[in-house]
Design a protein around this motif. Structure first.
Motif, PDB file in Angstrom:
ATOM      1  N   UNK A 469     -26.426  21.763  33.278  1.00  0.00           N
ATOM      2  CA  UNK A 469     -25.492  22.434  32.374  1.00  0.00           C
ATOM      3  C   UNK A 469     -24.181  21.666  32.328  1.00  0.00           C
ATOM      4  N   UNK A 470     -23.344  22.022  31.400  1.00  0.00           N
ATOM      5  CA  UNK A 470     -22.009  21.438  31.324  1.00  0.00           C
ATOM      6  C   UNK A 470     -21.039  22.168  32.248  1.00  0.00           C
ATOM      7  N   UNK A 471     -21.579  23.066  33.052  1.00  0.00           N
ATOM      8  CA  UNK A 471     -20.740  23.887  33.922  1.00  0.00           C
ATOM      9  C   UNK A 471     -19.839  23.015  34.813  1.00  0.00           C
ATOM     10  N   UNK A 472     -18.644  23.528  35.068  1.00  0.00           N
ATOM     11  CA  UNK A 472     -17.685  22.849  35.949  1.00  0.00           C
ATOM     12  C   UNK A 472     -17.564  23.714  37.203  1.00  0.00           C
ATOM     13  N   UNK A 473     -17.592  23.096  38.372  1.00  0.00           N
ATOM     14  CA  UNK A 473     -17.543  23.869  39.619  1.00  0.00           C
ATOM     15  C   UNK A 473     -16.191  23.655  40.291  1.00  0.00           C
ATOM     16  N   UNK A 474     -15.328  24.690  40.226  1.00  0.00           N
ATOM     17  CA  UNK A 474     -13.984  24.604  40.795  1.00  0.00           C
ATOM     18  C   UNK A 474     -13.922  25.482  42.045  1.00  0.00           C
ATOM     19  N   UNK A 475     -13.799  24.851  43.204  1.00  0.00           N
ATOM     20  CA  UNK A 475     -13.724  25.586  44.489  1.00  0.00           C
ATOM     21  C   UNK A 475     -14.814  26.645  44.623  1.00  0.00           C
ATOM     22  N   UNK A 476     -16.025  26.309  44.184  1.00  0.00           N
ATOM     23  CA  UNK A 476     -17.143  27.238  44.352  1.00  0.00           C
ATOM     24  C   UNK A 476     -17.295  28.241  43.232  1.00  0.00           C
ATOM     25  N   UNK A 477     -16.395  28.234  42.253  1.00  0.00           N
ATOM     26  CA  UNK A 477     -16.496  29.154  41.121  1.00  0.00           C
ATOM     27  C   UNK A 477     -16.977  28.406  39.880  1.00  0.00           C
ATOM     28  N   UNK A 478     -17.908  29.033  39.154  1.00  0.00           N
ATOM     29  CA  UNK A 478     -18.402  28.434  37.918  1.00  0.00           C
ATOM     30  C   UNK A 478     -17.367  28.560  36.805  1.00  0.00           C
ATOM     31  N   UNK A 479     -17.120  27.467  36.111  1.00  0.00           N
ATOM     32  CA  UNK A 479     -16.279  27.514  34.918  1.00  0.00           C
ATOM     33  C   UNK A 479     -17.120  26.965  33.770  1.00  0.00           C
ATOM     34  N   UNK A 480     -17.231  27.734  32.698  1.00  0.00           N
ATOM     35  CA  UNK A 480     -18.041  27.305  31.562  1.00  0.00           C
ATOM     36  C   UNK A 480     -17.138  26.752  30.476  1.00  0.00           C
ATOM     37  N   UNK A 481     -17.394  25.493  30.075  1.00  0.00           N
ATOM     38  CA  UNK A 481     -16.535  24.842  29.088  1.00  0.00           C
ATOM     39  C   UNK A 481     -16.366  25.675  27.818  1.00  0.00           C
ATOM     40  N   UNK A 482     -17.456  26.335  27.369  1.00  0.00           N
ATOM     41  CA  UNK A 482     -17.365  27.137  26.139  1.00  0.00           C
ATOM     42  C   UNK A 482     -16.236  28.153  26.200  1.00  0.00           C
ATOM     43  N   UNK A 483     -16.102  28.795  27.364  1.00  0.00           N
ATOM     44  CA  UNK A 483     -15.094  29.844  27.489  1.00  0.00           C
ATOM     45  C   UNK A 483     -13.685  29.240  27.411  1.00  0.00           C
ATOM     46  N   UNK A 484     -13.484  28.123  28.107  1.00  0.00           N
ATOM     47  CA  UNK A 484     -12.174  27.458  28.099  1.00  0.00           C
ATOM     48  C   UNK A 484     -11.848  26.993  26.671  1.00  0.00           C
ATOM     49  N   UNK A 485     -12.858  26.419  26.008  1.00  0.00           N
ATOM     50  CA  UNK A 485     -12.660  25.909  24.646  1.00  0.00           C
ATOM     51  C   UNK A 485     -12.351  27.038  23.663  1.00  0.00           C
ATOM     52  N   UNK A 486     -13.079  28.144  23.834  1.00  0.00           N
ATOM     53  CA  UNK A 486     -12.884  29.298  22.942  1.00  0.00           C
ATOM     54  C   UNK A 486     -11.447  29.816  23.047  1.00  0.00           C
ATOM     55  N   UNK A 487     -10.959  29.902  24.289  1.00  0.00           N
ATOM     56  CA  UNK A 487      -9.587  30.374  24.512  1.00  0.00           C
ATOM     57  C   UNK A 487      -8.579  29.383  23.929  1.00  0.00           C
ATOM     58  N   UNK A 488      -8.771  28.098  24.207  1.00  0.00           N
ATOM     59  CA  UNK A 488      -7.830  27.084  23.721  1.00  0.00           C
ATOM     60  C   UNK A 488      -7.798  27.064  22.192  1.00  0.00           C
ATOM     61  N   UNK A 489      -8.986  27.248  21.586  1.00  0.00           N
ATOM     62  CA  UNK A 489      -9.090  27.198  20.128  1.00  0.00           C
ATOM     63  C   UNK A 489      -8.372  28.371  19.452  1.00  0.00           C
ATOM     64  N   UNK A 490      -8.075  29.432  20.226  1.00  0.00           N
ATOM     65  CA  UNK A 490      -7.355  30.586  19.672  1.00  0.00           C
ATOM     66  C   UNK A 490      -5.891  30.216  19.374  1.00  0.00           C
ATOM     67  N   UNK A 491      -5.413  29.125  19.975  1.00  0.00           N
ATOM     68  CA  UNK A 491      -4.021  28.717  19.727  1.00  0.00           C
ATOM     69  C   UNK A 491      -3.926  28.121  18.327  1.00  0.00           C
ATOM     70  N   UNK A 492      -2.985  28.603  17.518  1.00  0.00           N
ATOM     71  CA  UNK A 492      -2.908  28.130  16.134  1.00  0.00           C
ATOM     72  C   UNK A 492      -2.640  26.629  15.994  1.00  0.00           C
ATOM     73  N   UNK A 493      -2.118  26.006  17.038  1.00  0.00           N
ATOM     74  CA  UNK A 493      -1.816  24.578  16.962  1.00  0.00           C
ATOM     75  C   UNK A 493      -2.979  23.668  17.313  1.00  0.00           C
ATOM     76  N   UNK A 494      -4.118  24.275  17.723  1.00  0.00           N
ATOM     77  CA  UNK A 494      -5.283  23.484  18.148  1.00  0.00           C
ATOM     78  C   UNK A 494      -6.301  23.391  17.013  1.00  0.00           C
ATOM     79  N   UNK A 495      -6.682  22.172  16.653  1.00  0.00           N
ATOM     80  CA  UNK A 495      -7.710  21.984  15.631  1.00  0.00           C
ATOM     81  C   UNK A 495      -9.097  22.075  16.257  1.00  0.00           C
ATOM     82  N   UNK A 496      -9.341  21.271  17.280  1.00  0.00           N
ATOM     83  CA  UNK A 496     -10.590  21.381  18.042  1.00  0.00           C
ATOM     84  C   UNK A 496     -10.348  20.865  19.447  1.00  0.00           C
TER      85      UNK A 496
END
Length: 566
Positions: A469-496
């Motif tokens: 998977x594209x999963x990122x493992x930070x100190x034993x916790x799973x971080x999913x890129x989709x979730x980070x991207x979805x949040x970042x994309x909510x910012x009006x200044x972000x295109x992609x």
């Protein structure tokens, strides 16, 4: 060789059994308890006068734990909660945590563990997805609950404070936390109950017996999905009791080469809402009549080391990052490490330099194991009766089969890299309300696809080489890129944007976000501030890189692999 014959050939061989410690059985005997509540009540009778948990100098015996958890269970039933209803627990490692969790289980209800540091967005998703009817929260995080509770099915909110179970000292602790350190943001939940009220009212009610079966759900343990949407792994009483049993026989084998103390003391520095500490600390501690020393904030290394000074620690489950941080702490270096019997590393890969330095410094090896929320968690472990660091995740535990498969589901031969797949009594019943995701995660013959790539050697030891998977493992916790991207994309200044994991000395990996600007004036600080509002700390991008475009496939899909460090 076709899939079914390959599968059975691999399964029949179970070559790892030849590498087992002499006392570990290939298969578990039948379970002796019918539920976690049954096990809990048994242990409280058997170990009545022993200390079960301690926190900030206050000890709770098994008798007190039984009594206090009974009050919580009785109160929940008196509110009209029925067998199978979900109750969220948003607490750090304080005495209220085991009291509430075992109270919920004894009332025939389902525990939904929640990370107290979640943002309102993350909390709202988990409460709505689980359909939680009640939530227990530490006052430090009550402001988060306040922001979302009206958009959920939660009918009962119970707020507790850090000092609630600390006796007279609790008043001082609460004063310091609220007034001096100002760690409790203002909150308003007019209909909320205090934990003290729950205890008082619960004492007036009786806990009604509920018939709970092995296949009833005990926990909804939330984990990221490949889609980035957090899903609840349905962990049954059978799953957790089986995993407890698998660990018990493994733990016993550790004392083939060491003298077993009469009462084991566990250090509980990992959060109890995480599956590792939930099973390895809380459940194993209760089952073996052991003492768990609860650490509310392991990031405060000075306080953690001070606490370690006061106890003879025998069992220490931890993460690579924690072991590394401790070894770089001058006060830890001065400690007497001679009491350590078993040190478990999990949640993320243990690095060889860390393991070797730890053994040099403490004389006790770090034994690495492997598991996931979906496997309750322990699926494989290294032998506890040897001191060598293998760099592998170990052997499948009793009653567990592991196969390595290619993308078509064919079982690969030893030494070939493929996806690690697990079958055993500790594997979840599926994802809550997500039959589609469950179907994707399970093979037709009942193996759970972990998404981790690895191989098995001729002795049955498994080594992870990468993640599918594209999963990122930070100190034993799973971080999913989709979730980070979805949040970042909510910012009006972000295109992609695209998120990837990059190596990090402290946390194993850190999140890096590549951004194409819509607003040419967008700054790194603005992106980070926006992410901080919507993502809990470990998911936040540590690094931001602005680009004019992102690499894409011919159908326009962003190619994260092109952005990862080579």
């Amino acid at each position: 060789m076709n899939m079914s014959s390959a599968s059975s050939a691999h399964a029949q061989q179970k070559i790892w059994l030849a590498s087992y410690p002499p006392t570990v059985p290939a298969e578990l005997p039948p379970l002796t308890h019918t539920s976690l509540g049954h096990l809990f009540e048994d242990s409280c009778l058997r170990y009545a006068d022993r200390v079960a948990f301690s926190s900030m100098g206050r000890e709770l015996t098994f008798t007190e734990l039984e009594k206090e958890s009974r009050k919580v269970g009785a109160w929940l039933q008196a509110q009209g909660l029925q067998k199978g209803d979900r109750v969220a627990v948003m607490l750090p490692n304080i005495l209220q945590n085991p009291v509430i969790v075992y109270g919920i289980l004894r009332a025939g209800l389902v525990v939904v563990n929640v990370n107290p540091l979640y943002t309102p967005r993350e909390l709202e998703h988990q409460l709505n997805d689980s359909g939680a009817r009640a939530i227990f929260v530490l006052e430090n995080f009550a402001h988060t609950v306040e922001q979302v509770v009206h958009h959920t099915d939660v009918k009962h909110v119970v707020v507790t404070s850090l000092g609630d179970m600390l006796g007279l000292k609790g008043h001082i602790v609460n004063f310091v936390v609220r007034r001096l350190k100002k760690l409790v943001p203002a909150w308003s939940l007019p209909a909320a109950h205090t934990f003290k009220q729950v205890q008082a009212k619960g004492a007036e009610s009786s806990l009604k017996p509920v018939t709970v079966n092995l296949d009833d759900i005990a926990f909804l343990q939330y984990t990221g999905g490949t889609t980035g949407v957090s899903k609840g792994a349905m962990l049954t009483h059978r799953n957790l009791l089986s995993n407890k049993e698998q660990m018990s026989v493994w733990l016993d084998s550790g004392f083939l080469t060491r003298k077993r103390p009469e009462v084991l003391t566990f250090l509980c520095a990992l959060p109890l809402y995480h599956i590792f500490a939930l099973t390895v600390n809380s459940l194993m501690g209760v089952a073996t009549g052991s003492h768990n020393v609860l650490i509310a904030n392991p990031r405060d290394l000075a306080a953690l080391v001070k606490e370690m000074q006061k106890h003879k620690i025998h069992v220490f489950p931890g993460l690579n990052t924690l072991f590394n941080a401790l070894m770089n702490n001058a006060e830890f270096q001065k400690l007497d490490h001679s009491s350590y019997q078993l040190v478990f590393g999990g949640g993320m890969a243990v690095q060889r330099p860390v393991a070797e330095r730890w053994f040099q410094m403490t004389g006790c090896p770090i034994t690495e194991g492997y598991g996931l929320s979906e496997t309750s968690p322990v699926a494989t472990a290294n032998r506890l009766d040897v001191t060598d660091f293998t760099g592998a995740i170990g052997l499948p535990v009793s009653s567990t089969e592991v196969t390595i498969r290619d993308d078509d589901g064919n079982v690969l031969v030893y030494g070939e890299v493929g996806e690690i797949c697990i079958r055993g009594p500790q594997v979840m019943a599926g994802y809550w309300k997500r039959p589609d995701e469950t179907a994707k995660a399970m093979t037709p013959d009942g193996y759970f696809r972990t998404g981790d790539m690895g191989y098995m050697d001729e002795r049955g030891y498994i080594k992870i080489v990468d993640r599918k998977k594209d999963m990122i493992l930070v100190s034993g916790f799973n971080v999913y890129p989709n979730e980070v991207e979805e949040v970042a994309a909510m910012h009006p200044g972000v295109l992609e944007c695209a998120a990837v994991g990059v190596p990090d000395a402290n946390s194993g990996e850190a999140v890096k976000l590549f951004v194409v600007k819509k607003d040419p004036n967008l700054t790194e600080a603005e992106v980070k501030a926006h992410c901080a509002e919507n993502l809990t700390n470990y998911k936040r991008p540590r690094f931001i890189e602005f680009r004019t475009e992102l690499p894409k496939s011919n159908v326009g899909k962003i190619l994260r692999r092109e952005l990862r460090p080579k």
